[in-house]
Design an enzyme around this catalytic site. Structure first.
Site, PDB file in Angstrom:
ATOM      1  N   ASP A   1       0.783  -1.233   0.000  1.00  0.00           N
ATOM      2  CA  ASP A   1       0.000   0.000   0.000  1.00  0.00           C
ATOM      3  C   ASP A   1       0.821   1.292   0.000  1.00  0.00           C
ATOM      4  O   ASP A   1       0.582   2.190  -0.797  1.00  0.00           O
ATOM      5  CB  ASP A   1      -0.934   0.028   1.214  1.00  0.00           C
ATOM      6  CG  ASP A   1      -1.882  -1.150   1.257  1.00  0.00           C
ATOM      7  OD1 ASP A   1      -1.614  -2.161   0.582  1.00  0.00           O
ATOM      8  OD2 ASP A   1      -2.887  -1.073   1.973  1.00  0.00           O
TER       9      ASP A   1
ATOM     10  N   GLU B   1       1.326  -9.976  11.346  1.00  0.00           N
ATOM     11  CA  GLU B   1       1.145  -9.520   9.961  1.00  0.00           C
ATOM     12  C   GLU B   1       2.498  -9.194   9.325  1.00  0.00           C
ATOM     13  O   GLU B   1       2.774  -9.562   8.189  1.00  0.00           O
ATOM     14  CB  GLU B   1       0.233  -8.299   9.936  1.00  0.00           C
ATOM     15  CG  GLU B   1      -0.124  -7.814   8.546  1.00  0.00           C
ATOM     16  CD  GLU B   1      -1.084  -6.631   8.561  1.00  0.00           C
ATOM     17  OE1 GLU B   1      -1.515  -6.210   7.470  1.00  0.00           O
ATOM     18  OE2 GLU B   1      -1.410  -6.130   9.671  1.00  0.00           O
TER      19      GLU B   1
END
Length: 418
Positions: free
Chosen positions: A162, A385
């Site tokens: 992102d 993550e």
């Protein structure tokens, strides 16, 4: 905790995040089915439940659009607290179920091949059903995201990384006027210092609103696109996926000529992603310039079947610079931030893809070192993550599906024998 206990802990995460056909990335933070997360989940499930692995991929492709595009989020069940939800994307008339309007890195064919190879008898029927859908998705990339053999993205979310520095120059060209007020879920679950900034997010939403205003028409979205960056991750992932899809075509007795032509085109195009220093990086197509970013995506050249002595030297530098490589941005660069998403942290999923490529290209010692260091990272810090590459501190969401899947399929000492 020994590796057998970690194996069971990883399996428990996949079961916990299972929603009966698709798997959440992690509970709370990501409440839907994400495209490339789901493909990693399928490979994780394949280590102990081959039928559930095929179900994961089959469910993912229930959201494919008629034009072949496979969305990056499928909104299977309502979750009003999530932003941006289906009401923001405005794709109600585009696909069979509510979804986003962009895609994600096409790793599915690569994992479909590995799942099939584990048990061809169990895989032939589901693979035969998926094969034409995979081809249609790859064809969509080659038609709508192809610039002379380089695969570009039209939104940072499409590339999966992102807030990577590769996108900075393109993002700075966007003035996000009129995006309005909104509430993000990610910063309610995770420290904001680990996530993209508000300035980044405004531009993400502006790009969504622009494409929605154009009716998600591929040709219209591409025309005068303000964000158009050729991406090494997308290019190398699709290059590898085309080869894997061609191998699956052989297994099914299907014609592979179109797939081979795509492989040749991308192999030639990938050379343009190499900057003057010999590093593969993002290329801003609107400006005609490289971003000069050494990211973890730079090391995916081997996954795409492209060898590089310069990148091997960069990998050894990464091994020397941090205890837990490969950082998503080179340690010491002006962009490096050890805990902010794709601007420094180590991601086990990318390490696995790098490792697979290293093995394919004969760099076995480097592949094993990367696998061992990634295994140590998970052993010491759990299934997060992503991680601080210097300290190993976990960051982002926890009990993360794709990290657990990477442990089961690649990092664990018992990978491949469960």
């Amino acid at each position: 905790m020994d590796h057998l206990a970690l194996d069971e802990a990883a399996r428990a995460i996949l079961r916990k995040n299972d929603r009966g056909g698709y798997t959440l990335p992690t509970f709370g933070l990501y409440p839907y089915q994400w495209n490339w997360d789901s493909a990693f989940a399928a490979w994780g499930f394949a280590q102990f439940d081959i039928d559930r692995a095929w179900l994961e991929l089959t469910t993912l492709f229930t959201g494919q659009w008629p034009n072949g595009m496979l969305p990056h989020i499928l909104f299977h069940r309502p979750d009003p607290g999530y932003f941006p939800g289906p009401d923001v994307w405005g794709t109600e008339d585009k696909g069979p179920i509510p979804s986003s309007g962009i895609s994600q890195p096409p790793v599915a064919a690569t994992f479909a091949r590995m799942i099939y190879d584990k048990n061809p008898d169990a895989g032939r029927e589901p693979l035969a059903a998926l094969f034409p859908k995979l081809v249609a998705w790859h064809r969509w990339f080659m038609r709508w995201r192809n610039a002379d053999g380089m695969i570009f993205i039209t939104h940072p979310w499409e590339g999966g990384r992102d807030n990577a520095p590769d996108w900075d120059s393109a993002m700075q060209a966007i003035d996000p006027v009129g995006v309005g007020e909104y509430t993000r879920r990610d910063t309610a679950h995770v420290d904001a210092s680990m996530r993209p900034t508000k300035e980044d997010y405004d531009r993400y939403i502006w790009l969504v609103q622009r494409a929605r205003g154009l009716g998600w028409d591929d040709a219209a979205v591409a025309q005068d696109q303000p964000f158009k960056v050729a991406d090494p991750l997308m290019t190398f992932v699709l290059l590898r996926a085309n080869r894997d899809l061609a191998a699956l075509a052989d297994a099914l007795g299907e014609d592979r000529s179109e797939l081979d032509s795509w492989t040749a085109e991308l192999t030639a195009g990938a050379a343009a992603l190499r900057n003057d220093k010999g590093v593969f990086d993002g290329y801003n197509l609107n400006l005609g310039e490289h971003t000069n970013s050494v990211s973890n995506a730079s090391f995916l050249c081997w996954l795409g079947g492209v060898d590089s002595p310069q990148m091997l030297a960069e990998l050894h530098r990464a091994f020397d610079q941090c205890a837990y490589p490969v950082p998503s941005q080179k340690v010491g660069s002006d962009w490096f931030n050890a805990k902010r998403y794709w601007r420094g942290p180590t991601w086990a999923i990318v390490n696995m893809l790098i490792g697979l490529g290293l093995i394919d290209m004969g760099h076995h010692a480097e592949a094993e070192e990367l696998r061992a260091r990634t295994a140590a990272l998970m052993t010491q810090h759990g299934f997060a993550e992503y991680y601080d590459p210097l300290t190993g501190d976990p960051a982002g969401g926890d009990s993360f599906t794709w990290t657990a899947a990477v442990w089961l399929a690649w990092a664990s000492p018992s990978a491949g024998v469960q």
